[in-house]
Scaffold this motif. Structure first.
Motif, PDB file in Angstrom:
ATOM      1  N   SER A 144       0.850  -1.185   0.000  1.00  0.00           N
ATOM      2  CA  SER A 144       0.000   0.000   0.000  1.00  0.00           C
ATOM      3  C   SER A 144       0.890   1.240   0.000  1.00  0.00           C
ATOM      4  O   SER A 144       2.084   1.163   0.297  1.00  0.00           O
ATOM      5  N   ALA A 145       0.309   2.381  -0.331  1.00  0.00           N
ATOM      6  CA  ALA A 145       1.069   3.626  -0.359  1.00  0.00           C
ATOM      7  C   ALA A 145       1.592   3.969   1.034  1.00  0.00           C
ATOM      8  O   ALA A 145       0.855   3.885   2.020  1.00  0.00           O
ATOM      9  N   ILE A 146       2.860   4.322   1.108  1.00  0.00           N
ATOM     10  CA  ILE A 146       3.491   4.695   2.375  1.00  0.00           C
ATOM     11  C   ILE A 146       3.856   6.175   2.305  1.00  0.00           C
ATOM     12  O   ILE A 146       4.777   6.563   1.581  1.00  0.00           O
ATOM     13  N   PRO A 147       3.118   7.054   3.016  1.00  0.00           N
ATOM     14  CA  PRO A 147       3.448   8.488   2.972  1.00  0.00           C
ATOM     15  C   PRO A 147       4.669   8.809   3.836  1.00  0.00           C
ATOM     16  O   PRO A 147       4.777   8.327   4.955  1.00  0.00           O
ATOM     17  N   ILE A 148       5.566   9.592   3.293  1.00  0.00           N
ATOM     18  CA  ILE A 148       6.766   9.993   4.026  1.00  0.00           C
ATOM     19  C   ILE A 148       6.840  11.522   4.041  1.00  0.00           C
ATOM     20  O   ILE A 148       7.011  12.147   2.986  1.00  0.00           O
ATOM     21  N   PRO A 149       6.667  12.151   5.205  1.00  0.00           N
ATOM     22  CA  PRO A 149       6.731  13.623   5.275  1.00  0.00           C
ATOM     23  C   PRO A 149       8.096  14.128   4.799  1.00  0.00           C
ATOM     24  O   PRO A 149       9.134  13.567   5.160  1.00  0.00           O
ATOM     25  N   ILE A 150       8.071  15.180   4.015  1.00  0.00           N
ATOM     26  CA  ILE A 150       9.305  15.773   3.492  1.00  0.00           C
ATOM     27  C   ILE A 150       9.420  17.206   4.001  1.00  0.00           C
ATOM     28  O   ILE A 150       8.628  18.078   3.626  1.00  0.00           O
ATOM     29  N   SER A 151      10.382  17.445   4.881  1.00  0.00           N
ATOM     30  CA  SER A 151      10.598  18.801   5.404  1.00  0.00           C
ATOM     31  C   SER A 151      12.015  19.286   5.137  1.00  0.00           C
ATOM     32  O   SER A 151      12.359  20.418   5.465  1.00  0.00           O
ATOM     33  N   ASN A 152      12.845  18.416   4.563  1.00  0.00           N
ATOM     34  CA  ASN A 152      14.218  18.773   4.200  1.00  0.00           C
ATOM     35  C   ASN A 152      14.509  18.269   2.798  1.00  0.00           C
ATOM     36  O   ASN A 152      13.817  17.385   2.282  1.00  0.00           O
ATOM     37  N   LEU A 153      15.529  18.820   2.182  1.00  0.00           N
ATOM     38  CA  LEU A 153      15.898  18.377   0.840  1.00  0.00           C
ATOM     39  C   LEU A 153      16.398  16.937   0.839  1.00  0.00           C
ATOM     40  O   LEU A 153      16.308  16.253  -0.180  1.00  0.00           O
ATOM     41  N   GLU A 154      16.930  16.488   1.970  1.00  0.00           N
ATOM     42  CA  GLU A 154      17.365  15.105   2.099  1.00  0.00           C
ATOM     43  C   GLU A 154      16.720  14.497   3.345  1.00  0.00           C
ATOM     44  O   GLU A 154      16.850  15.044   4.438  1.00  0.00           O
ATOM     45  N   THR A 155      16.008  13.382   3.154  1.00  0.00           N
ATOM     46  CA  THR A 155      15.322  12.712   4.249  1.00  0.00           C
ATOM     47  C   THR A 155      15.836  11.284   4.376  1.00  0.00           C
ATOM     48  O   THR A 155      15.488  10.422   3.562  1.00  0.00           O
ATOM     49  N   PRO A 156      16.688  10.999   5.359  1.00  0.00           N
ATOM     50  CA  PRO A 156      17.173   9.623   5.544  1.00  0.00           C
ATOM     51  C   PRO A 156      16.076   8.738   6.125  1.00  0.00           C
ATOM     52  O   PRO A 156      15.334   9.156   7.016  1.00  0.00           O
ATOM     53  N   ILE A 157      15.972   7.511   5.610  1.00  0.00           N
ATOM     54  CA  ILE A 157      14.956   6.568   6.067  1.00  0.00           C
ATOM     55  C   ILE A 157      15.648   5.298   6.553  1.00  0.00           C
ATOM     56  O   ILE A 157      15.937   4.386   5.771  1.00  0.00           O
ATOM     57  N   PRO A 158      15.951   5.211   7.850  1.00  0.00           N
ATOM     58  CA  PRO A 158      16.534   3.962   8.389  1.00  0.00           C
ATOM     59  C   PRO A 158      15.437   2.991   8.785  1.00  0.00           C
ATOM     60  O   PRO A 158      14.460   3.376   9.414  1.00  0.00           O
ATOM     61  N   SER A 159      15.569   1.735   8.421  1.00  0.00           N
ATOM     62  CA  SER A 159      14.591   0.726   8.806  1.00  0.00           C
ATOM     63  C   SER A 159      14.774   0.363  10.274  1.00  0.00           C
ATOM     64  O   SER A 159      15.897   0.273  10.767  1.00  0.00           O
TER      65      SER A 159
END
Length: 209
Positions: free
Chosen positions: A69-84
């Motif tokens: 399903s779609a996973i929304p990820i808020p973006i507040s910076n030009l680079e957003t690290p996503i650690p599992s």
């Protein structure tokens, strides 16, 4: 004549800026690496060219072609690290190629990674909560061993099958073993090292079952 030229110049200036005003922001998924083994954690970064207020929408397609399903990820910076948070576990993630698709304000990007069928020793993340409770004296030695018996593959830690609820009351683990488990929780030692240590203590009957 001058008035007409002025209008043309103004039109060129105004309309000449339109493409940049309506340009679609770029989005890119940058992977830490493209090959993972069991016990490792996925890590990637979403890079965008501008902040629009939209969330990035991520879809993950597994090795069988099933898309999440779609996973929304808020973006507040030009680079957003996503650690599992969770590592790859063989019971949950079959080996193969996985695909990540991201959409952000009209921009799109796709990248893939391979999960290898490695021989890395992994202890289920479910055990971390039991281990935390045990080292904080919230559950007994027997309950902790029972959790290992239920949630850890016997190829990793082999607990006798014939233990009963009554036997659980007689199980004793030296208090210093909690240091080993704490090191594992703090990721100072690997799943494999923790498993070998506990299995050794069981085999040597230092952990009395």
């Amino acid at each position: 004549m001058k008035t007409t030229q002025g209008i043309l110049i103004m039109a060129l200036v105004v309309f000449g800026t339109l493409p940049s005003v309506y340009a679609i922001p770029s989005v890119e998924i940058v992977m830490e690496k493209t090959t993972y083994n069991y016990c490792e954690k996925l890590f990637y970064t979403i890079k965008v060219s501008e902040i629009t207020g939209d969330s990035a929408i991520l879809h993950i397609t597994d090795q069988a072609g099933k898309t999440s399903s779609a996973i929304p990820i808020p973006i507040s910076n030009l680079e957003t690290p996503i650690p599992s948070v969770m590592p790859f576990e063989v019971e949950i993630f079959p080996p193969g190629r996985y695909i990540l698709d991201v959409e952000y304000s009209g921009g799109e990007d796709t990248i893939s990674f391979d999960l290898l069928d490695s021989e890395n020793v992994c202890i289920s993340t479910v055990m971390k909560q039991f281990a935390f409770s045990w080292i904080n004296n919230q559950i007994s030695d027997g309950f902790f061993i029972d959790a290992i018996n239920k949630f850890v593959d016997k190829k990793v830690i082999n607990i006798p099958d014939n233990i009963s609820e009554k036997d659980l009351q007689d199980i004793h683990i030296p208090i210093w073993v909690k240091n080993v488990v704490a090191w594992w929780l703090e990721e100072k030692i690997s799943d494999g090292e923790a498993a070998k240590a506990i299995q050794y203590l069981i085999n040597k009957e230092i952990i009395v079952i």
